[in-house]
Structure formats: structure tokens, C-alpha cells
Design an enzyme around this catalytic site. Sequence first.
Site, PDB file in Angstrom:
ATOM      1  N   LYS A   1      -9.413   2.286  -1.667  1.00 15.95           N
ATOM      2  CA  LYS A   1      -9.778   0.857   0.064  1.00 15.95           C
ATOM      3  C   LYS A   1     -11.106   1.276   0.219  1.00 15.95           C
ATOM      4  O   LYS A   1     -11.243   3.053   0.749  1.00 15.95           O
ATOM      5  CB  LYS A   1      -8.699   1.557   0.831  1.00 15.95           C
ATOM      6  CG  LYS A   1      -7.715   0.806   1.748  1.00 15.95           C
ATOM      7  CD  LYS A   1      -7.023   1.295   2.761  1.00 15.95           C
ATOM      8  CE  LYS A   1      -6.951   0.385   3.887  1.00 15.95           C
ATOM      9  NZ  LYS A   1      -5.875   1.276   4.706  1.00 15.95           N
TER      10      LYS A   1
ATOM     11  N   GLU B   1       1.036  -1.255   0.344  1.00  4.33           N
ATOM     12  CA  GLU B   1       0.016  -0.120   0.294  1.00  4.33           C
ATOM     13  C   GLU B   1       1.129   1.349  -0.430  1.00  4.33           C
ATOM     14  O   GLU B   1       2.397   1.388   0.680  1.00  4.33           O
ATOM     15  CB  GLU B   1      -0.688  -0.026   1.407  1.00  4.33           C
ATOM     16  CG  GLU B   1      -1.923   0.617   1.318  1.00  4.33           C
ATOM     17  CD  GLU B   1      -2.314   0.868   3.294  1.00  4.33           C
ATOM     18  OE1 GLU B   1      -2.330  -0.127   4.566  1.00  4.33           O
ATOM     19  OE2 GLU B   1      -3.351   1.981   3.113  1.00  4.33           O
TER      20      GLU B   1
ATOM     21  N   VAL C   1       0.487  -2.385  10.416  1.00  8.58           N
ATOM     22  CA  VAL C   1       1.024  -2.036  11.989  1.00  8.58           C
ATOM     23  C   VAL C   1       0.030  -2.940  12.807  1.00  8.58           C
ATOM     24  O   VAL C   1       0.501  -3.329  14.251  1.00  8.58           O
ATOM     25  CB  VAL C   1       0.777  -0.549  12.256  1.00  8.58           C
ATOM     26  CG1 VAL C   1       1.089   0.314  11.678  1.00  8.58           C
ATOM     27  CG2 VAL C   1      -1.300  -0.442  11.998  1.00  8.58           C
TER      28      VAL C   1
ATOM     29  N   CYS D   1      -5.252  -3.700   2.428  1.00  8.25           N
ATOM     30  CA  CYS D   1      -4.776  -3.520   3.877  1.00  8.25           C
ATOM     31  C   CYS D   1      -5.925  -4.159   5.059  1.00  8.25           C
ATOM     32  O   CYS D   1      -6.462  -4.783   4.978  1.00  8.25           O
ATOM     33  CB  CYS D   1      -3.637  -2.157   4.220  1.00  8.25           C
ATOM     34  SG  CYS D   1      -2.927  -2.698   6.040  1.00  8.25           S
TER      35      CYS D   1
HETATM   36  C1  ACM Z   1      -3.880  -0.328   7.126  1.00 10.15           C
HETATM   37  O1  ACM Z   1      -4.965  -0.774   6.544  1.00 10.15           O
HETATM   38  N1  ACM Z   1      -2.685   0.715   6.334  1.00 10.15           N
HETATM   39  C2  ACM Z   1      -3.341  -0.867   8.382  1.00 10.15           C
END
Ligand code: ACM
Length: 261
Positions: A107, A38, A167, A140
Site C-alpha cells: 500500500k 484488506e 471507513v 483501500c
Molecule cells: C483504509 O485505507 N483502510 C481506509
Amino acid sequence: MRVAVVQTNPVFANVKSNLEEVCGYISREHADVFVLPELFNTGYNFIDAEEVAAFAETADGPTYQKMFSLAKDRASYICYGFAEKADRLYNSAILVGPEGLVGLYRKVHLFSREKLFFAPGDLGFPVFDLPFGKVGMMICFDWIFPESARSLALGGADLILHPSNLVLPHCPDAMITRCLENRVFAATANRVGTESRGGIVLSFIGKSEIISPRGEILHRLGDSQPGIGVADIDISLARNKQVTEFNHVMDDRRTAQYRLT
Ligand code: ACM
């Protein structure tokens, strides 16, 4: 087909060196599809929306041009995450191949402070036909919503391309379940390193991985070093949704019994 996950340690705001890092990996390895993290070209830990706007690019911007030329040179497909400048700012991923743009994903589930900078994705979970199978993208934190992978699987995706900047510690193991419950492959490309900006310190957990529809970890990288992981996969395994002689993960769903809201 061969799939590769590229695990990077980008330098925040140094787009040139971040592009060089991945070009090195892609030039040295052969794969049909490379998945990059990402926001791979800029880094992740933006301070405010003005900063995102300064680094965001249109879907056909300079990063796309570089990735398109690499995809042509290597006769491969490349999936990468970037900050997209459109009507609004989106945390997006592109799939590009030798023929040009294949697909764009924005996203859907924004994580933490991303909500201060980005608009939530508005393109759903599209699925794209490649010569070796059907693929879709999620980014992510989409992993924590099972609906993301399920939507891709219902759309016919055999392989989920998953650019990430993880993370929290749970995703690498959770993706085993996402693959099992949908009988799909997934390739999660994460980053390593720490970004400390504006008093906010984020450390990224690595563990980029390629998972099979049977929940096998075909390749998993470590948690601190950049690198590349590859796996040769038989995409036809993702077309068999049978868990036992009597159980099919899609046809056995009891949609009338489910609560969706
Ligand atoms: C994330 O979605 N970058 C943790």
C-alpha cells in the site's frame, strides 16, 4: 470472465476463523478472480507496531499457503490483503493463482494510524498478465489519490483489484469516477462490522462493488452484512479508451500542461 468480491466481517486476531469464512465463500462460488478485503486474515484496528509484528506474515507464510492451495483447488486467482513481514512491516496485497505467486503490492498511501505501524509501499503499481487480461492492485485509501488508478491504467491494467477496509463514506461512489476516467474495471472488496480496540472504534461501510469502464455498478453489496458479489465482465471493454469519436482518455492527456508537483 467472472470476478467476485468477498465482503467479510473478520474477528480481530482470529486468523483461523477469518480464513474459514473466506474459504466457505470461495468454495461455494465460481469465479476467475476473487478479491478479498484488506488485512482480511487479522482484522484492521491494531493498537501498536508490536501487535502488527506479532500477526504479520512473510509473503509465503501460512495465509499464502492456504490461499495458494485454495487457488489450485478452485482453478482461480485470489487477491487478498495481509500484514506483511519483510525488511519492514507493510500493508500488502497478494495475487495468487493455481501456478503460485503472481504478484505482490504494498500500500502506497497509508491511512490514518496505519502510519504508526506500516512502512509506505515501495513497489509502485505493478501490472500482471493473467490468462484473461491485465490486472493491478491498489489498497483501500489509495482510491483518494487519482494517481493510483491512473498509474495502473497507464501500466495497461484492464481490471483493478482493490482490497479495502473502508471507513469514510466516499469511496464506493468515487470508484465510479476512477473507472470512468481510466476506462477500466474495478473490484473493491470491503468489510463490514465494528472494531473497538484501545479506545479507538472503527466501523466499516461494506458496499463492496464491481464497476465497469462505463461507470456502471455491475454489483454492489449492502453496508452491514457479509456476502459475495459476482459479475461477468467483458474485459475487452477496458481496451477501448475512446469516450467520443474525438476523445481518447489516454491519448488526449496534455502532459506538458499538467503540474505534477
Ligand atoms: C483504509 O485505507 N483502510 C481506509
